[in-house]
Design an enzyme around this catalytic site. Structure first.
Site: not given
Length: 317
Positions: A51, A134, A136, A205, A233-234, A277
């Site tokens: 993103h 989202h 994901e 993560c 972008s989360s 990202s």
């Protein structure tokens, strides 16, 4: 007449480290570049590979074509699945159409998929903490039959959730959430369901966690925080939230063109970071823009060293 030089205001810039690309993003971008190198253009990519507007535009220029669904891809060109992961139905459809596909799903997202599968096999009801819509989350929920996974977005959702069997529950999370917000939701679930099965190692993560920790360190010392990253972008949006929660004014910007110098009126110290990202050149662009107006004193704030790397798919290695 003598020329009077006006002293430039000085500005301390605290550069958060780590910032910018993580191993999963590096790998995903490299998969698209290598695929174009190996198979020629065009290579199709299902959903934005990561993103970030700048990354997507650069790959388009190299010969990537971004689509939202597999049906938009011709059967005779390679297709890459984005770093966010895809529902199981997508590779199944690609196989049925005999397409060449490359999966750029981040290995840390794949780990959550495997975990979800294990809980399902063990007969547990699964709660996914994440953001509706989202990619994901869509991909993780799409690993299992519909209705197997309940999405929880807030502490309120955790309070209202009614499981089929409170003694047989597990939770997993999106990898790019706010560490602090997620801890509150997990605490709410554990208070209600003490037996709920948790991930062996948390699903958020390393890169998300490290970047948020670095922001907290920087936020203690700066008046304004600039976060480089795209609005979809989360992990970038979370960095700005973490900065605000830590008591600083935080702005999310795509690049230097989004920088409003009025934000820095009367400011002595500014923090700068970038989502996982966002390319480092965007940070450099902001520093260059600031240097036109201020005398900069740049300081790197080290939070954690990152040494993670992920292997490429065999066909591209």
């Amino acid at each position: 007449m003598s020329h009077i030089s006006v002293a430039r205001p000085s500005l301390t810039v605290l550069l958060a480290s780590p910032r910018g690309f993580c191993a999963g993003v590096d790998r995903a971008i490299l998969i698209v570049e290598r695929a174009i190198g190996r198979y020629g253009a065009p290579v199709y990519v299902r959903h934005e590979i990561v993103h970030n507007r700048h990354v997507v535009e650069r790959l388009k220029a190299l010969g990537a074509i971004f689509v939202e669904e597999l049906e938009e891809c011709p059967p005779d060109r390679p297709v890459v699945f984005s770093a966010h992961g895809v529902p199981k139905a997508v590779p199944a459809e690609a196989r049925a159409r005999k397409m060449l596909f490359l999966d750029a799903t981040c290995p840390l997202v794949s780990k959550v998929h495997v975990e979800a599968g294990r809980h399902f096999e063990a007969g547990r009801e699964i709660v996914l903490i994440g953001h509706a819509g989202h990619p994901e989350v869509v991909g993780t929920m799409g690993q299992l039959p519909e209705g197997s996974v309940t999405l929880i977005e807030t502490v309120e959702d955790a309070a209202a959730f009614t499981p089929k069997d409170a003694a047989n529950l597990a939770f997993i999370t999106q990898t790019t959430l706010s560490v602090d917000d997620t801890a509150e939701i997990v605490a709410a679930l554990k208070a209600r369901f003490p037996q709920i099965a948790a991930p062996h190692k948390e699903d958020i993560c390393y890169a998300t966690t490290n970047r948020q920790e670095a922001v907290k360190t920087v936020a203690e010392r700066c008046d304004v925080l600039l976060v480089l990253g795209s609005a979809n972008s989360s992990n970038s949006v979370r960095l700005a939230e973490v900065g605000r929660r830590a008591g600083t004014r935080a702005y999310l910007l795509d690049d230097a063109s989004g920088l409003n110098l009025a934000w820095l009126e009367g400011v002595a110290t500014v923090g700068v970071t970038a989502g996982a990202s966002a390319p480092e050149m965007l940070v450099q662009g902001v520093l260059d823009r600031l240097a036109e107006r201020f005398d900069l004193a740049i300081e790197e704030i080290d939070a954690a060293r990152e040494t993670v790397t992920f292997k490429l798919p065999k066909v591209l290695a």
